[in-house]
Design an enzyme around this catalytic site. Structure first.
Site, PDB file in Angstrom:
ATOM      1  N   ASP A   1       6.610   4.734   7.946  1.00 18.65           N
ATOM      2  CA  ASP A   1       5.819   5.443   6.959  1.00 18.65           C
ATOM      3  C   ASP A   1       6.476   6.628   6.267  1.00 18.65           C
TER       4      ASP A   1
ATOM      5  N   CYS B   1      -1.769 -14.168  -4.787  1.00 23.23           N
ATOM      6  CA  CYS B   1      -2.953 -13.510  -5.347  1.00 23.23           C
ATOM      7  C   CYS B   1      -3.586 -14.369  -6.445  1.00 23.23           C
TER       8      CYS B   1
ATOM      9  N   CYS C   1      -7.120 -14.086  -8.576  1.00 21.33           N
ATOM     10  CA  CYS C   1      -8.102 -13.235  -7.882  1.00 21.33           C
ATOM     11  C   CYS C   1      -7.937 -11.787  -8.328  1.00 21.33           C
TER      12      CYS C   1
ATOM     13  N   CYS D   1      -9.955  -6.951  -5.529  1.00 24.70           N
ATOM     14  CA  CYS D   1      -9.594  -5.575  -5.185  1.00 24.70           C
ATOM     15  C   CYS D   1      -9.707  -4.671  -6.421  1.00 24.70           C
TER      16      CYS D   1
ATOM     17  N   CYS E   1     -12.593  -1.617  -6.516  1.00 25.43           N
ATOM     18  CA  CYS E   1     -12.183  -0.217  -6.342  1.00 25.43           C
ATOM     19  C   CYS E   1     -13.118   0.697  -7.144  1.00 25.43           C
TER      20      CYS E   1
ATOM     21  N   CYS F   1      -7.054   7.219  -6.026  1.00 26.27           N
ATOM     22  CA  CYS F   1      -7.324   6.442  -4.813  1.00 26.27           C
ATOM     23  C   CYS F   1      -8.061   7.286  -3.781  1.00 26.27           C
TER      24      CYS F   1
ATOM     25  N   CYS G   1      -9.577   4.773   2.972  1.00 30.59           N
ATOM     26  CA  CYS G   1     -10.516   3.824   2.362  1.00 30.59           C
ATOM     27  C   CYS G   1      -9.988   2.410   2.574  1.00 30.59           C
TER      28      CYS G   1
ATOM     29  N   CYS H   1     -10.300  -2.044  -0.810  1.00 32.59           N
ATOM     30  CA  CYS H   1      -9.459  -3.074  -1.438  1.00 32.59           C
ATOM     31  C   CYS H   1      -8.919  -4.086  -0.419  1.00 32.59           C
TER      32      CYS H   1
ATOM     33  N   CYS I   1     -10.554  -8.378   0.167  1.00 36.25           N
ATOM     34  CA  CYS I   1      -9.434  -9.314  -0.018  1.00 36.25           C
ATOM     35  C   CYS I   1      -9.667 -10.598   0.787  1.00 36.25           C
TER      36      CYS I   1
HETATM   37  C1  B12 Z   1       2.526   7.033  -0.850  1.00 37.96           C
HETATM   38  C2  B12 Z   1       1.743   6.066   0.023  1.00 37.96           C
HETATM   39  C3  B12 Z   1       0.359   5.952  -0.184  1.00 37.96           C
HETATM   40  C4  B12 Z   1      -0.334   6.581  -1.374  1.00 37.96           C
HETATM   41  C5  B12 Z   1      -0.007   5.756  -2.652  1.00 37.96           C
HETATM   42  C6  B12 Z   1      -0.117   4.245  -2.414  1.00 37.96           C
HETATM   43  C7  B12 Z   1       0.786   3.388  -3.317  1.00 37.96           C
HETATM   44  N1  B12 Z   1       0.359   2.162  -3.548  1.00 37.96           N
HETATM   45  O1  B12 Z   1       1.827   3.840  -3.742  1.00 37.96           O
HETATM   46  C8  B12 Z   1      -1.825   6.570  -0.936  1.00 37.96           C
HETATM   47  C9  B12 Z   1      -2.154   7.896  -0.244  1.00 37.96           C
HETATM   48  C10 B12 Z   1      -2.825   6.324  -2.058  1.00 37.96           C
HETATM   49  C11 B12 Z   1      -1.799   5.470   0.111  1.00 37.96           C
HETATM   50  C12 B12 Z   1      -2.939   4.774   0.503  1.00 37.96           C
HETATM   51  C13 B12 Z   1      -2.939   3.796   1.465  1.00 37.96           C
HETATM   52  N2  B12 Z   1      -1.943   3.454   2.279  1.00 37.96           N
HETATM   53 CO1  B12 Z   1      -0.170   4.113   2.033  1.00 37.96          CO
HETATM   54  N3  B12 Z   1       1.738   4.522   1.884  1.00 37.96           N
HETATM   55  C14 B12 Z   1       2.368   5.287   1.022  1.00 37.96           C
HETATM   56  C15 B12 Z   1       3.891   5.250   1.320  1.00 37.96           C
HETATM   57  C16 B12 Z   1       4.247   6.505   2.097  1.00 37.96           C
HETATM   58  C17 B12 Z   1       4.820   5.127   0.088  1.00 37.96           C
HETATM   59  C18 B12 Z   1       4.357   4.032  -0.934  1.00 37.96           C
HETATM   60  C19 B12 Z   1       5.229   4.086  -2.189  1.00 37.96           C
HETATM   61  O2  B12 Z   1       6.442   4.107  -2.105  1.00 37.96           O
HETATM   62  N4  B12 Z   1       4.584   4.106  -3.351  1.00 37.96           N
HETATM   63  C20 B12 Z   1       5.347   4.148  -4.606  1.00 37.96           C
HETATM   64  C21 B12 Z   1       4.639   3.397  -5.770  1.00 37.96           C
HETATM   65  C22 B12 Z   1       5.584   3.197  -6.908  1.00 37.96           C
HETATM   66  O3  B12 Z   1       4.211   2.169  -5.273  1.00 37.96           O
HETATM   67  P1  B12 Z   1       3.139   1.238  -6.084  1.00 37.96           P
HETATM   68  O4  B12 Z   1       2.367   1.960  -7.063  1.00 37.96           O
HETATM   69  O5  B12 Z   1       2.425   0.520  -5.046  1.00 37.96           O
HETATM   70  O6  B12 Z   1       4.123   0.289  -6.889  1.00 37.96           O
HETATM   71  C23 B12 Z   1       4.948  -0.544  -6.180  1.00 37.96           C
HETATM   72  C24 B12 Z   1       4.499  -1.944  -6.267  1.00 37.96           C
HETATM   73  O7  B12 Z   1       3.232  -2.120  -6.696  1.00 37.96           O
HETATM   74  C25 B12 Z   1       5.491  -2.627  -7.111  1.00 37.96           C
HETATM   75  N5  B12 Z   1       5.038  -2.920  -8.452  1.00 37.96           N
HETATM   76  C26 B12 Z   1       4.801  -2.062  -9.434  1.00 37.96           C
HETATM   77  N6  B12 Z   1       4.522  -2.749 -10.521  1.00 37.96           N
HETATM   78  C27 B12 Z   1       4.614  -4.073 -10.206  1.00 37.96           C
HETATM   79  C28 B12 Z   1       4.441  -5.241 -10.976  1.00 37.96           C
HETATM   80  C29 B12 Z   1       4.587  -6.458 -10.311  1.00 37.96           C
HETATM   81  C30 B12 Z   1       4.399  -7.743 -11.115  1.00 37.96           C
HETATM   82  C31 B12 Z   1       4.921  -6.525  -8.932  1.00 37.96           C
HETATM   83  C32 B12 Z   1       5.054  -7.829  -8.206  1.00 37.96           C
HETATM   84  C33 B12 Z   1       5.097  -5.358  -8.190  1.00 37.96           C
HETATM   85  C34 B12 Z   1       4.946  -4.152  -8.857  1.00 37.96           C
HETATM   86  O8  B12 Z   1       6.573  -1.837  -7.277  1.00 37.96           O
HETATM   87  C35 B12 Z   1       6.299  -0.510  -6.891  1.00 37.96           C
HETATM   88  C36 B12 Z   1       7.372  -0.090  -5.949  1.00 37.96           C
HETATM   89  O9  B12 Z   1       7.235  -0.700  -4.718  1.00 37.96           O
HETATM   90  C37 B12 Z   1       3.978   3.927   2.193  1.00 37.96           C
HETATM   91  C38 B12 Z   1       5.092   3.964   3.282  1.00 37.96           C
HETATM   92  C39 B12 Z   1       6.480   3.731   2.684  1.00 37.96           C
HETATM   93  N7  B12 Z   1       7.387   4.611   3.054  1.00 37.96           N
HETATM   94  O10 B12 Z   1       6.704   2.808   1.927  1.00 37.96           O
HETATM   95  C40 B12 Z   1       2.587   3.854   2.854  1.00 37.96           C
HETATM   96  C41 B12 Z   1       1.962   2.466   3.059  1.00 37.96           C
HETATM   97  C42 B12 Z   1       2.179   1.605   1.819  1.00 37.96           C
HETATM   98  N8  B12 Z   1       0.467   2.720   3.168  1.00 37.96           N
HETATM   99  C43 B12 Z   1      -0.104   1.980   3.991  1.00 37.96           C
HETATM  100  C44 B12 Z   1      -1.528   1.969   4.194  1.00 37.96           C
HETATM  101  C45 B12 Z   1      -2.067   1.211   5.419  1.00 37.96           C
HETATM  102  C46 B12 Z   1      -2.375   2.620   3.291  1.00 37.96           C
HETATM  103  C47 B12 Z   1      -3.929   2.517   3.232  1.00 37.96           C
HETATM  104  C48 B12 Z   1      -4.484   1.121   3.493  1.00 37.96           C
HETATM  105  C49 B12 Z   1      -4.559   3.544   4.198  1.00 37.96           C
HETATM  106  C50 B12 Z   1      -6.088   3.642   4.069  1.00 37.96           C
HETATM  107  N9  B12 Z   1      -6.819   2.702   4.605  1.00 37.96           N
HETATM  108  O11 B12 Z   1      -6.571   4.564   3.442  1.00 37.96           O
HETATM  109  C51 B12 Z   1      -4.190   2.961   1.751  1.00 37.96           C
HETATM  110  C52 B12 Z   1      -4.177   1.728   0.799  1.00 37.96           C
HETATM  111  C53 B12 Z   1      -4.189   2.080  -0.666  1.00 37.96           C
HETATM  112  C54 B12 Z   1      -3.445   1.019  -1.496  1.00 37.96           C
HETATM  113  N10 B12 Z   1      -4.185   0.036  -1.967  1.00 37.96           N
HETATM  114  O12 B12 Z   1      -2.232   1.099  -1.614  1.00 37.96           O
HETATM  115  C55 B12 Z   1       0.837   1.007   4.688  1.00 37.96           C
HETATM  116  C56 B12 Z   1       0.638  -0.400   4.035  1.00 37.96           C
HETATM  117  C57 B12 Z   1       0.824  -1.573   4.993  1.00 37.96           C
HETATM  118  C58 B12 Z   1       0.718  -2.894   4.202  1.00 37.96           C
HETATM  119  N11 B12 Z   1       0.067  -3.890   4.771  1.00 37.96           N
HETATM  120  O13 B12 Z   1       1.195  -2.979   3.064  1.00 37.96           O
HETATM  121  C59 B12 Z   1       2.254   1.682   4.414  1.00 37.96           C
HETATM  122  C60 B12 Z   1       3.402   0.680   4.276  1.00 37.96           C
HETATM  123  C61 B12 Z   1       2.530   2.637   5.595  1.00 37.96           C
HETATM  124  C62 B12 Z   1       2.977   1.890   6.886  1.00 37.96           C
HETATM  125  N12 B12 Z   1       4.138   2.191   7.373  1.00 37.96           N
HETATM  126  O14 B12 Z   1       2.279   1.037   7.390  1.00 37.96           O
HETATM  127  N13 B12 Z   1      -0.583   5.264   0.580  1.00 37.96           N
END
Ligand code: B12
Length: 340
Positions: free
Chosen positions: A157, A211, A214, A217, A221, A238, A265, A268, A272
């Site tokens: 993490d 996905c 679908c 999520c 939200c 979020c 939360c 989402c 799923c």
């Molecule tokens: C910052 C963070 C958060 C933030 C931001 C989440 C986010 N999506 O970025 C907040 C606080 C909101 C959060 C919430 C949660 N988190 Co969090 N979080 C992190 C953390 C520390 C970094 C994530 C990151 O790098 N984000 C950067 C941005 C750019 O990511 P993004 O917006 O998702 O975009 C990415 C993709 O979507 C993709 N993307 C973008 N555009 C497109 C387009 C296409 C076509 C495709 C295919 C992909 C793509 O590329 C981007 C780069 O990866 C990780 C741990 C880690 N070191 O990786 C844990 C992590 C992702 N979280 C985790 C969890 C469990 C949660 C929660 C479920 C906790 C809860 N129940 O409240 C929620 C879920 C919210 C959600 N739906 O994501 C787990 C997820 C496990 C899994 N099964 O994936 C992780 C991996 C921690 C762990 N070690 O287990 N989190």
């Protein structure tokens, strides 16, 4: 003539040596891969995958654009160590592989009082950072014992590692529209963790994105945090960010949209369809206490520091502190038609 024959012989011997050498290297690589899979399973990791350590080109572009749009809110740490975050070889010198692992936290248990402010399943028990880090350290020790001089580090993490992207490359699942890693046989209620090592393994490859059309999520939200086409999350909207990461007051625009979540939360994930395959975890440290599940809405509204310290003794909820949880409870208490 004799010279030429000797030269051919030497060439043939060198070629044979090269073939045998790569063959034994491949055998070693396959043996190491099997060994790590076995040891990780014995420690309770549900799935293990292997990816070659390299620069994350596409993901770096996405992260940069996300950061430039300010979608990381007050989580400044996500902008730090960018070069290390997008290339594990910068983070762990000599790194050759990222070993990606999942650890199940799904619990069917629910809080007894349906009106009680909700807490996300990932925070039901002890803080996963410690529980999983200990297992990773044991796994690394087993690897060093069995394989020999292996350099590497353990991550879960909070380190500059793009965990979901490595899990995708390691074939553990696809990045869902809710931006979580989803596995077709396990759903998404699992933590991700990594070992970054200077050893070669037999590498896995990404799987298809299931996905499809679908968008449950996205539509479920309540704060529209997930982009309309999915795959990107505006963290500032979020509920998980608002209740855990945000230190300031929760903006008024979210009044009436928090759906009674006081810490994290799961909406989402709850909607799923792939989570119908989620199986209850078997990790004693993640079991919720009867007191936590039994506390009624009034108990939370009247929460004292003493109860907070007792109920969340080893919990990830400590991250928001007593004052932060109180802030969340008061904010969502304001949501109810019949405020208490
Ligand atoms: C910052 C963070 C958060 C933030 C931001 C989440 C986010 N999506 O970025 C907040 C606080 C909101 C959060 C919430 C949660 N988190 Co969090 N979080 C992190 C953390 C520390 C970094 C994530 C990151 O790098 N984000 C950067 C941005 C750019 O990511 P993004 O917006 O998702 O975009 C990415 C993709 O979507 C993709 N993307 C973008 N555009 C497109 C387009 C296409 C076509 C495709 C295919 C992909 C793509 O590329 C981007 C780069 O990866 C990780 C741990 C880690 N070191 O990786 C844990 C992590 C992702 N979280 C985790 C969890 C469990 C949660 C929660 C479920 C906790 C809860 N129940 O409240 C929620 C879920 C919210 C959600 N739906 O994501 C787990 C997820 C496990 C899994 N099964 O994936 C992780 C991996 C921690 C762990 N070690 O287990 N989190």
């Amino acid at each position: 003539m004799v010279g030429f024959a000797i030269k051919c012989l030497i060439d043939a011997v060198l070629r044979l040596f090269y073939v045998f050498n790569s063959l034994s290297l491949m055998q070693d690589t396959a043996r190491y891969t099997q060994l790590v899979r076995q040891a990780a399973r014995e420690l309770g990791f549900g799935l293990v995958g292997f990816a070659r350590a390299t620069h994350l080109d596409e993901e770096a572009r996405r992260l940069e654009s996300w950061l430039n749009q300010g979608q990381h809110g007050t989580m400044q740490y996500l902008a730090n160590h960018f070069d290390k975050r997008v290339d594990p070889r910068e983070l762990v010198p000599g790194a050759k592989s990222v070993v990606s692992l999942i650890y199940n936290y799904y619990s069917p248990a629910r809080q007894v009082d349906p009106q009680a402010p909700r807490i996300s399943r990932y925070a039901y028990g002890e803080d996963y950072h410690w529980v999983i880090k200990d297992k990773l350290k044991t796994l690394l020790a087993v690897i060093q014992q069995e394989i020999g001089a292996v350099n590497g580090r353990c991550f879960v993490d909070s380190a500059p590692v793009m965990e979901r992207d490595w899990a995708v490359r390691a074939g553990l699942g696809w990045m869902g529209k809710n931006t979580l890693l989803i596995n077709p046989r396990k759903g998404s209620y699992f933590f991700l963790a990594e070992l970054i090592l200077d050893v070669e393994f037999t590498y896995d490859s990404p799987m298809h994105d299931y996905c499809g059309t679908c968008r449950r999520c996205i539509d479920a939200c309540p704060t529209d945090a997930i982009a309309q086409n999915g795959y990107q999350l505006d963290a500032r909207k979020c509920i998980s960010y608002l209740t855990i990461e945000l230190r300031d007051a929760i903006p008024a625009e979210f009044q009436g949209k928090m759906e009674n979540w006081m810490f994290g939360c799961d909406i989402c994930q709850e909607v799923c369809p792939w989570n119908r395959f989620a199986e209850p975890h078997e990790e004693p440290a993640f079991m919720p206490s009867a007191e936590l599940l039994g506390m009624r809405r009034q108990d939370w509204v009247e929460l004292t520091e003493e109860v907070f310290q007792r109920v969340f003794r080893k919990s990830a909820v400590k991250r928001t502190k007593f004052s932060g949880l109180q802030r969340n409870i008061q904010f969502i208490a304001g949501d109810k038609e019949d405020p208490l």
